[in-house]
Design an enzyme around this catalytic site. Structure first.
Site, short mmCIF file in Angstrom:
data_model
loop_
_atom_site.label_atom_id
_atom_site.label_comp_id
_atom_site.label_asym_id
_atom_site.label_seq_id
_atom_site.Cartn_x
_atom_site.Cartn_y
_atom_site.Cartn_z
CG ASN A 31 4.73 45.00 33.67
OD1 ASN A 31 5.62 44.11 34.22
ND2 ASN A 31 4.93 45.13 32.35
CE LYS A 33 6.93 48.12 31.67
NZ LYS A 33 7.13 49.20 30.48
CG HIS A 116 5.24 43.82 28.02
ND1 HIS A 116 6.17 44.76 27.31
CD2 HIS A 116 4.32 44.59 28.61
CE1 HIS A 116 5.80 45.88 27.96
NE2 HIS A 116 4.80 45.96 28.90
CD GLU A 118 8.95 47.03 28.37
OE1 GLU A 118 8.66 48.14 28.33
OE2 GLU A 118 9.10 45.94 29.11
CD GLU A 191 2.02 45.93 25.58
OE1 GLU A 191 2.51 46.51 26.56
OE2 GLU A 191 2.73 45.33 25.05
N GLY A 197 6.03 54.05 28.37
CA GLY A 197 7.24 54.65 29.03
C GLY A 197 7.50 56.08 28.04
CB SER A 237 1.62 56.24 29.38
OG SER A 237 2.87 55.89 28.79
#
Length: 276
Positions: A31, A33, A116, A118, A191, A197, A237
């Site tokens: 990904n 991003k 996702h 985010e 996730e 991150g 991660s």
């Protein structure tokens, strides 16, 4: 004819044996991003193209920004599939700023990442709820795309012991709207939000426990046959330094990899796939 059909991508290469019949093939997703320029994209494509063979029991996909989909379809090795990181709820029409699943399919994109964390959170805009993610998933599948559905808990939810409550609540609308046939083209990317991150990672044992619980939930709410076949990726991660331990777990079927997928470390993760 899809745009990709007119492109002459360099050939890939494989090594080892394919996954045995009746077993799950590993799925390694990258990904990117909202990262990269044309120049940096060209650099990583060149690095990936020269990174050597991919294990035959692994499927590899990179989710790239919309703007970089064409260059990847033209230049990236042919054994790495291209994913979008989102698609719209709608078909084509008067939906300014949207990119719909049929347009992605027409380009030659084969996968899309949906739900996702985010995008669920919203980064300054309204976040996407689980019902919307399920509807988008159904739309994408109806247009012939495969879907990585992302789920996972925040740090306070993990500490409160509600990880599976959160994951179940996020999966429930998909279980209600998708047919058993749809699930053949779906993977679940677990996730843990607290590990994305941050440099933090669930231990292989922690990740395995949650993956096993997710698989059991799918068995109870969709069907044992779907649960046995669906691939569950780890998306917290993963990198070259921890991929081997995570991928050795029986219910971890790959990864959805962020930062490491922008570097050759992505291939360290790919090569950590256990031999069949």
């Amino acid at each position: 004819m899809a745009f990709a059909d007119s492109c002459s991508r360099p050939a890939g290469a494989s090594k080892g044996s394919d996954a045995a019949e009746g077993t799950r093939k590993y799925l390694l997703g990258g990904n990117w991003k909202a990262n990269g320029t044309v120049a940096s994209c060209e650099k990583i494509i060149a690095e990936f193209n020269g990174a050597g063979p991919i294990p035959a029991n692994a499927e590899v996909v990179v989710g790239v920004p919309f703007i970089h989909i064409p260059i990847c379809l033209q230049s990236l090795r042919s054994d790495v599939e291209i994913a979008a990181q989102n698609c719209s709820l709608t078909g084509t029409g008067a939906y300014t700023g949207e990119t719909c699943a049929s347009q992605l399919k027409d380009m030659g994109v084969t996968w899309v990442i949906l739900g996702h964390s985010e995008r669920r959170e919203g980064f300054g805009m309204a976040g996407e709820d689980s019902e919307l993610v399920a509807k988008k998933t159904k739309m994408a599948l109806s247009e012939g795309l495969k879907v990585m559905i992302c789920i996972g808990e925040k740090k306070e939810e993990r500490e409160a012991g509600t990880t599976m409550d959160v994951c179940a609540e996020q999966l429930k609308p998909c279980a209600e709207i998708l047919s058993k046939e749809d699930w053949a083209n779906v993977s679940i990317a677990y996730e843990p939000v607290w590990a994305i991150g941050t440099g933090l990672t669930a231990t292989p044992e922690m990740a395995q426990e949650t993956h096993a619980n997710i698989r059991q939930w799918v068995a109870d709410n969709v069907g044992a046959d779907v649960a046995a076949a669906v691939r569950i990726q780890y998306g917290g991660s993963m990198k070259g330094a921890n991929a081997e331990g995570l991928l050795a777990q029986p219910d971890i079927d790959g990864g959805l990899i962020g930062g490491a997928s922008l570097k050759l470390d992505f291939f360290t993760c790919i090569n950590a796939v256990p031999s069949p």
